[in-house]
Design a protein around this motif. Structure first.
Motif, PDB file in Angstrom:
ATOM      1  N   GLY A  63      40.554   8.145  28.038  1.00 10.63           N
ATOM      2  CA  GLY A  63      41.785   7.463  27.680  1.00 10.63           C
ATOM      3  C   GLY A  63      42.315   7.893  26.320  1.00 10.63           C
ATOM      4  N   ARG A  64      43.609   7.722  26.128  1.00  6.34           N
ATOM      5  CA  ARG A  64      44.261   8.229  24.918  1.00  6.34           C
ATOM      6  C   ARG A  64      43.784   7.518  23.662  1.00  6.34           C
ATOM      7  N   ASN A  65      43.649   6.181  23.702  1.00  7.69           N
ATOM      8  CA  ASN A  65      43.283   5.424  22.506  1.00  7.69           C
ATOM      9  C   ASN A  65      41.904   5.822  21.998  1.00  7.69           C
ATOM     10  N   LEU A  66      40.919   5.876  22.905  1.00  7.08           N
ATOM     11  CA  LEU A  66      39.568   6.240  22.501  1.00  7.08           C
ATOM     12  C   LEU A  66      39.526   7.685  22.020  1.00  7.08           C
ATOM     13  N   LEU A  67      40.315   8.530  22.648  1.00  4.94           N
ATOM     14  CA  LEU A  67      40.357   9.928  22.250  1.00  4.94           C
ATOM     15  C   LEU A  67      40.868  10.070  20.820  1.00  4.94           C
ATOM     16  N   GLU A  68      41.987   9.421  20.524  1.00  2.00           N
ATOM     17  CA  GLU A  68      42.555   9.526  19.179  1.00  2.00           C
ATOM     18  C   GLU A  68      41.647   8.881  18.143  1.00  2.00           C
ATOM     19  N   SER A  69      41.010   7.776  18.513  1.00  4.49           N
ATOM     20  CA  SER A  69      40.083   7.123  17.593  1.00  4.49           C
ATOM     21  C   SER A  69      38.878   8.017  17.306  1.00  4.49           C
ATOM     22  N   GLY A  70      38.378   8.692  18.339  1.00  4.32           N
ATOM     23  CA  GLY A  70      37.240   9.582  18.153  1.00  4.32           C
ATOM     24  C   GLY A  70      37.560  10.765  17.265  1.00  4.32           C
ATOM     25  N   VAL A  71      38.759  11.302  17.388  1.00  8.00           N
ATOM     26  CA  VAL A  71      39.173  12.427  16.538  1.00  8.00           C
ATOM     27  C   VAL A  71      39.300  11.975  15.093  1.00  8.00           C
ATOM     28  N   ARG A  72      39.905  10.793  14.868  1.00 14.20           N
ATOM     29  CA  ARG A  72      40.066  10.294  13.500  1.00 14.20           C
ATOM     30  C   ARG A  72      38.729  10.029  12.829  1.00 14.20           C
ATOM     31  N   SER A  73      37.774   9.515  13.593  1.00 17.53           N
ATOM     32  CA  SER A  73      36.467   9.181  13.009  1.00 17.53           C
ATOM     33  C   SER A  73      35.557  10.396  12.858  1.00 17.53           C
ATOM     34  N   GLY A  74      35.930  11.518  13.424  1.00 18.05           N
ATOM     35  CA  GLY A  74      35.111  12.719  13.319  1.00 18.05           C
ATOM     36  C   GLY A  74      34.063  12.846  14.395  1.00 18.05           C
ATOM     37  N   GLN A  75      34.006  11.893  15.340  1.00 22.10           N
ATOM     38  CA  GLN A  75      33.017  11.984  16.405  1.00 22.10           C
ATOM     39  C   GLN A  75      33.455  12.928  17.519  1.00 22.10           C
ATOM     40  N   LEU A  76      34.749  13.139  17.641  1.00 20.37           N
ATOM     41  CA  LEU A  76      35.266  14.070  18.636  1.00 20.37           C
ATOM     42  C   LEU A  76      35.923  15.251  17.935  1.00 20.37           C
ATOM     43  N   THR A  77      35.725  16.421  18.478  1.00 22.25           N
ATOM     44  CA  THR A  77      36.334  17.634  17.949  1.00 22.25           C
ATOM     45  C   THR A  77      37.141  18.296  19.048  1.00 22.25           C
ATOM     46  N   GLN A  78      38.405  18.568  18.753  1.00 25.16           N
ATOM     47  CA  GLN A  78      39.239  19.247  19.737  1.00 25.16           C
ATOM     48  C   GLN A  78      38.986  20.750  19.653  1.00 25.16           C
ATOM     49  N   ILE A  79      38.695  21.361  20.786  1.00 22.06           N
ATOM     50  CA  ILE A  79      38.443  22.793  20.800  1.00 22.06           C
ATOM     51  C   ILE A  79      39.482  23.539  21.629  1.00 22.06           C
ATOM     52  N   ARG A  80      40.266  22.779  22.378  1.00 26.51           N
ATOM     53  CA  ARG A  80      41.307  23.373  23.210  1.00 26.51           C
ATOM     54  C   ARG A  80      42.212  22.243  23.675  1.00 26.51           C
ATOM     55  N   ARG A  81      43.417  22.571  24.112  1.00 27.67           N
ATOM     56  CA  ARG A  81      44.304  21.523  24.579  1.00 27.67           C
ATOM     57  C   ARG A  81      43.638  20.732  25.711  1.00 27.67           C
ATOM     58  N   ASP A  82      43.504  19.426  25.497  1.00 26.58           N
ATOM     59  CA  ASP A  82      42.857  18.516  26.439  1.00 26.58           C
ATOM     60  C   ASP A  82      41.410  18.915  26.714  1.00 26.58           C
ATOM     61  N   ALA A  83      40.748  19.429  25.685  1.00 28.21           N
ATOM     62  CA  ALA A  83      39.316  19.737  25.779  1.00 28.21           C
ATOM     63  C   ALA A  83      38.671  19.343  24.456  1.00 28.21           C
ATOM     64  N   TYR A  84      37.783  18.349  24.511  1.00 27.87           N
ATOM     65  CA  TYR A  84      37.147  17.814  23.313  1.00 27.87           C
ATOM     66  C   TYR A  84      35.635  17.796  23.536  1.00 27.87           C
ATOM     67  N   VAL A  85      34.902  17.765  22.418  1.00 26.89           N
ATOM     68  CA  VAL A  85      33.455  17.683  22.498  1.00 26.89           C
ATOM     69  C   VAL A  85      32.979  16.600  21.540  1.00 26.89           C
ATOM     70  N   HIS A  86      31.929  15.896  21.961  1.00 30.25           N
ATOM     71  CA  HIS A  86      31.348  14.840  21.140  1.00 30.25           C
ATOM     72  C   HIS A  86      30.153  15.420  20.396  1.00 30.25           C
ATOM     73  N   VAL A  87      30.280  15.531  19.089  1.00 30.49           N
ATOM     74  CA  VAL A  87      29.184  16.008  18.245  1.00 30.49           C
ATOM     75  C   VAL A  87      29.011  15.019  17.097  1.00 30.49           C
ATOM     76  N   PRO A  88      27.814  14.497  16.870  1.00 30.83           N
ATOM     77  CA  PRO A  88      27.621  13.563  15.757  1.00 30.83           C
ATOM     78  C   PRO A  88      28.055  14.180  14.432  1.00 30.83           C
ATOM     79  N   PRO A  89      28.687  13.410  13.565  1.00 24.85           N
ATOM     80  CA  PRO A  89      29.168  13.958  12.290  1.00 24.85           C
ATOM     81  C   PRO A  89      28.056  14.568  11.442  1.00 24.85           C
ATOM     82  N   ASP A  90      26.821  14.065  11.581  1.00 24.45           N
ATOM     83  CA  ASP A  90      25.721  14.579  10.760  1.00 24.45           C
ATOM     84  C   ASP A  90      24.953  15.703  11.459  1.00 24.45           C
TER      85      ASP A  90
END
Length: 382
Positions: free
Chosen positions: A25-52
């Motif tokens: 979903g869009r809200n969780l996606l944008e929240s994850g990007v802002r918090s640094g838990q999600l990284t966008q690597i391509r249009r509509d392609a994200y990966v979950h990597v812990p910040p540490d």
């Protein structure tokens, strides 16, 4: 991932593989990007990597997600270079920070498909030469424009990838010698079965352990045949880019290197005029056979690369075997030097210790210039 409303709210669970807007979903996606838990690597392609997470963990996760993107989006092209090495089960000197994909030339030039441009990315025409190169290098997908015949392509997990021999050839030609030799060593070990774990062959009344070093003659013959085939491929590319370097890498490659650091230490020797060591040099005793990572039998010298990977299963047993091996070599008149991974990565420090270990006459061979990295060539020319 907490929304900060109340301490008792549980964080939504984010999957660790390929993440798309339709999944979270869009809200969780944008929240994850802002918090640094999600990284966008391509249009509509994200990966979950812990910040540490460590850098190599982040790169490995991003590379795996890019492979999944290629498969699910059916992107045209063939996976090549270090990405192909990993798909074959090989090892790379560094975790690749991008997926390498070969696409063919088009008669009328390469044309971008009709897609909407990312508004946060400035147009390439607005960037200077240096900034443009940096922007291209930071992309998660690197497209290389060259033809690959169908005979050099296989399918692994639904993804088109260069076959093992073509992968060896490409890595030897296009990667820097340190990365190239690590990749080629690992693929040669896979092709010959040199890294296959011991297996038990049980027959009535007996138990036999099938170990790679018991098939050393067979593995060496297979490696020699593979080396000949790759050299034949290179002979048909005379005058093309990277062929001279590739020949040096293929000639130096061996199926017996058991870690990237062993390979790099051997390359440092060859590139700096130190007598070539024997990988996995055996020492036979009355009860067993010990192996040194690198050895100079006639000089009664050996080098060991100590890393945490050797201790991950049963550290106490590994340390006991290492102590027994060192004692056996010392009893036979050998001098042993232990190198840490950090010392191997520091070429100057590794050279200093190698020259302290070996007699001067062993450090006066002709350097294999084709195995020098760009930085090493620059320093040698100064």
């Amino acid at each position: 991932m907490s929304n900060g409303a109340t301490p008792t709210n549980e964080s939504p669970v984010i999957p660790t593989a390929l993440i798309r807007r339709s999944i979270v979903g869009r809200n969780l996606l944008e929240s994850g990007v802002r918090s640094g838990q999600l990284t966008q690597i391509r249009r509509d392609a994200y990966v979950h990597v812990p910040p540490d997470a460590a850098g190599w963990e982040r790169q490995t996760a991003m590379h795996a997600v890019m492979l999944e993107t290629v498969r699910t989006d059916e992107l045209s092209g063939v996976v090549v270079l270090e990405s192909a090495v990993l798909m074959h089960g090989g090892t790379t000197w560094h975790a690749p920070d991008a997926l390498h994909l070969a696409v063919p030339f088009h008669v009328h030039g390469l044309r971008r498909p009709p897609t909407r441009r990312d508004p946060t990315r400035p147009p390439s025409r607005d960037l200077g030469p240096l900034d443009r190169r940096r922007a291209l290098a930071s992309r998660a997908l690197h497209r290389h424009h060259f033809q690959i015949p169908d005979t050099d392509v296989i399918t692994i997990g639904g993804i088109r990838v260069t076959g093992l021999e073509r992968t060896i050839e490409d890595c030897a030609r296009f990667l820097q010698p340190d990365a190239a030799l690590v990749a080629v060593d690992s693929l040669m070990a896979i092709a010959t079965g040199a890294l296959a774990p011991p297996t038990d062959t049980k027959q009535p009344g007996c138990r036999t352990i099938n170990r790679p070093w018991d098939r050393a003659a067979e593995i060496n013959r297979e490696a020699s045949a593979l080396r000949t085939r790759i050299m034949d491929r290179l002979s048909r590319r005379r005058g093309e880019r990277g062929v001279r370097r590739a020949r040096a890498v293929i000639e130096a490659a061996t199926p017996w290197s058991q870690s990237p650091y062993e390979t790099e230490l051997r390359r440092i020797c060859l590139a700096n005029g130190i007598t070539a060591p024997t990988p996995q040099m055996p020492l036979h005793t009355e009860t067993t056979t010990f192996f040194a990572d690198l050895g100079w039998k006639n000089l009664r010298r050996a080098a060991e690369v100590d890393g945490l990977i050797k201790l991950r299963n049963d550290p106490d047993a590994v340390r006991a075997r290492q102590a027994a091996r060192d004692d056996a070599f010392i009893d036979q008149g050998f001098e042993i030097a232990h190198f840490s991974p950090d010392e191997v990565r520091d070429t100057d420090r590794a050279l200093e210790r190698l020259r302290a270990l070996l007699p001067r006459t062993a450090c006066e061979s002709r350097p294999v210039s084709g195995l020098r990295t760009k930085r090493e060539r620059t320093r040698a020319a100064e």
